[in-house]
Design an enzyme around this catalytic site. Sequence first.
Site, PDB file in Angstrom:
ATOM      1  N   CYS A  89      44.682  -4.317 -19.434  1.00 10.21           N
ATOM      2  CA  CYS A  89      43.902  -5.551 -19.570  1.00 10.21           C
ATOM      3  C   CYS A  89      44.181  -6.527 -18.437  1.00 10.21           C
ATOM      4  O   CYS A  89      43.543  -7.579 -18.352  1.00 10.21           O
ATOM      5  CB  CYS A  89      44.166  -6.197 -20.918  1.00 10.21           C
ATOM      6  SG  CYS A  89      43.733  -5.080 -22.259  1.00 10.21           S
ATOM      7  N   HIS A 349      36.570 -10.535 -24.580  1.00  6.34           N
ATOM      8  CA  HIS A 349      37.593  -9.802 -23.846  1.00  6.34           C
ATOM      9  C   HIS A 349      37.057  -8.457 -23.340  1.00  6.34           C
ATOM     10  O   HIS A 349      37.454  -7.398 -23.836  1.00  6.34           O
ATOM     11  CB  HIS A 349      38.814  -9.608 -24.757  1.00  6.34           C
ATOM     12  CG  HIS A 349      40.008  -8.994 -24.082  1.00  6.34           C
ATOM     13  ND1 HIS A 349      40.230  -9.055 -22.717  1.00  6.34           N
ATOM     14  CD2 HIS A 349      41.061  -8.283 -24.595  1.00  6.34           C
ATOM     15  CE1 HIS A 349      41.359  -8.411 -22.428  1.00  6.34           C
ATOM     16  NE2 HIS A 349      41.874  -7.924 -23.538  1.00  6.34           N
TER      17      HIS A 349
END
Lengths: 405, 445
Positions: A89, A349
């Site tokens: 991420c 996200h």
Amino acid sequence: MIAGYNTISMGTGRKEFNPKKERPGLEHYLKEAGQATLSHIGGGARVDEGVVGNFMASRFNKQAHLGAFMAMVDPALQYKPSIRVEGACASGGLALVTGIKSVLSGSAEVVLAIGVEVQNTVKAIYGADILAGAGWFQRRKEGQAYFFPGQFSDRAGAYYQKIGREKARLAMARWYRNAIENARLCPTAQEFENKTANLESQGLTEPNPKSFTAHLNVFDCSKVSDGASSIAIVSEEGLRRCGVPVSEAVEVIAVGHAVDDITTLPADPTRLDTIAAAVKKALETAGITPGQLATIETHDCFSIAGILGMEAIGLCGEGEGADFVLAGHTARDGKIPVNTTGGLIGWGHPTGATGVHQAVTIWEQLTGKAGAAQITIPAERPYGLTVNMGGDDKTVVAIVYRKTT
Amino acid sequence: MTYTDRLTNVSVLGSAGKMGSGILLLAALEVADQMLKPENKDRHFVINAIDVSSAALPGLMKYIRAQVLKAAEKKVVLLRGLYAHRAELIENSEIIDAYVDDVMGLIRPSTRLEVAYESTLVFEAVSENEALKVKLFSQINENNALQPWFFTNTSSVPIAGLDKGANLSGRVLGFHFYNPPAVQKLVEVITIAANPSEMKEFALQLAKNMRKVVVPSNDIAGFIGNGHFMRDALFALGEAKILSASMPMHEALYIVNKVSQDYLMRPMGIFQLIDYVGVDVVRFIMSVMNPHMPAEDLHSDELDRMFEKGIKGGQFSDGSQKDGILKYEKGKPVAVFNSDTGEYIPISSFAATADAWLGPLPESTMPWKNLVKAPDKDSLAALAFEAYRTSGTNGAQLALSYARRSREIGLNLVNTGVAHSAADVNTVLLTGFFHAYGPVNEFVL
């Protein structure tokens, strides 16, 4: 950095999102974001290098080799260098770091950095398998069905022990409320249209270990998102070449990039030590203290990560993150507004895009382009910070930005 | 024989049918739960999916696989625990696939009744034909040394008759699912005096494990569900007949359908419900129940006329609605059958006239989908009925008499001993028919 752009963060919560219908893929998002940035800097001809941040297109979309999509974004990028970087991420943050290094090395004056992820190709339960790749695969078997929520649920459980469950849950619910209220001010946010009246009581929904995790509910979690963000990283020479006024740029003054051994478990689950290390390095390089920051974009993949992040950044002492949030200091009218367009919980996200999205948000805030989400940047505190985390505090990119004068 | 012993060899008769496939799915999931217990790891479990139609079996297996996959995806947290000992299964997808394979491995599709000769439990979901059920039960019983228990899904045939006809000595009870069994929460359990007590206990445990709401019904043809539905349908057909003296039959049918849906705030109108179940099936259920109801005549000439003209209703294999009393486009009624002319008349051609006859719907009347989600359904429904009492419109009057008849039917089911209580009648209508309020309520008076 100049000419930031975010696509919509697409997924549940957006009224256009229909999981049963065919949706745009990687190509669409790369083009939309990349071309938007290029249109503000005079096109691909002005760009020396490209870098794509992406985590798991190889599994979500069965597509690797994303660096070569740059020439699709603009034919003028054909035969120029372009690479894809990956750090779970934190892939978006790594794209920025890579671009910054190219500029610092003198090999490029203008780098186009795009972060992208298209995750809604599989159901969440299979997406959990894919995202688990951000952890050590040798621990996947012992991990929970929803692997990363499970990891951070364990952290939340330890934090409950440390400071008391009730206060921690209240702070997590407040974190959720701040995230959604900020997202409502940003038209590209996944939760832009969220109409829930009592966000804190929703945030306090009791976690269900039988269907999810022991210490987190779904409102404690970031969204499953499709989207891309892009920004141009330029030298002073590059800025002149692109014809963009200095007032529309933010200055990158420090980078902290740190990793920890992916095969180890955290020594203390209530601390985010890699974030602390990366931020410390960035702030020291910048020569500022946390108190001099005007705003922060932090990696709240889970509400607990947001709260522990406040401690790791050094805004408050260890175990004081919940009090700090409950005192309203992180709200948009607080001492240090955090995640002013909703962060990972409110804005969304799209994993590989998140690091770039954070930079775009800081760029918007420091150049007065944040629209309804705009906060006031005090003249004596012209700094912004992004903290982008990969895995369970294993790769972290922290960047300090300064408003140009 | 323990609960688990009873489930080691199960047969489902009529398993490719609408009800049978759902029952097979629920049975397979429950047997799999037993199979996956660590203490049962060395035991062998079988479910025979029996159907007369060989052609339907591949489609059935495909349907079951898709449904088991969905079920697995919803319970991965549990499955990860159950498969923790399988070191090679790491990702959710691998565990889900293993579970689906394990469940599918239990199921043996067959067209031959002989496979049930080794079963300890037999679910029956063949057509509502008493003679056929007796024949199947007899054949299995005579060739099966294990004294199997028979759980029939009949919605109308009295259990005692099946018991006697097949010479089962009390080893049959009614285990009546609602359509579709995998979704509907209700199971009507119809026991007879001759049932062994452990059989009743097993039935209740099984229903609980399948996460069903159990309503006990006495063994009187039609039980609670059809006992209400058939009489409700006959009342509706009767009202349409009365109205048809002053308007065309298709308008009368439209009006009664609309009142039963919009005014009574039910999920669908009564004629749409008859189409959903099937005009032929409703007619057949009435014919099964009628001989057991000496004081009543459960029969409709109008349904006969429609059936003779080829009007059947029911669903296509993809679940979409076939034309019946109403004609459907994308699941919505667009025309009404007129049995005098043998034609469907488009609703758009007469709706304005019919709606004017009904009068305006009071503001307090809510669409069913809103009412059913409301926390205080009864008090909201009561407000609508209060408005009907003060409104002089034809629609309100018809709604009142319809709801009062529905209540009377419910009370009669209690008075005639079909249901143990009015609360049970309400539970059946709430959970089996998705009504937003039970028929036995003072506020409709």
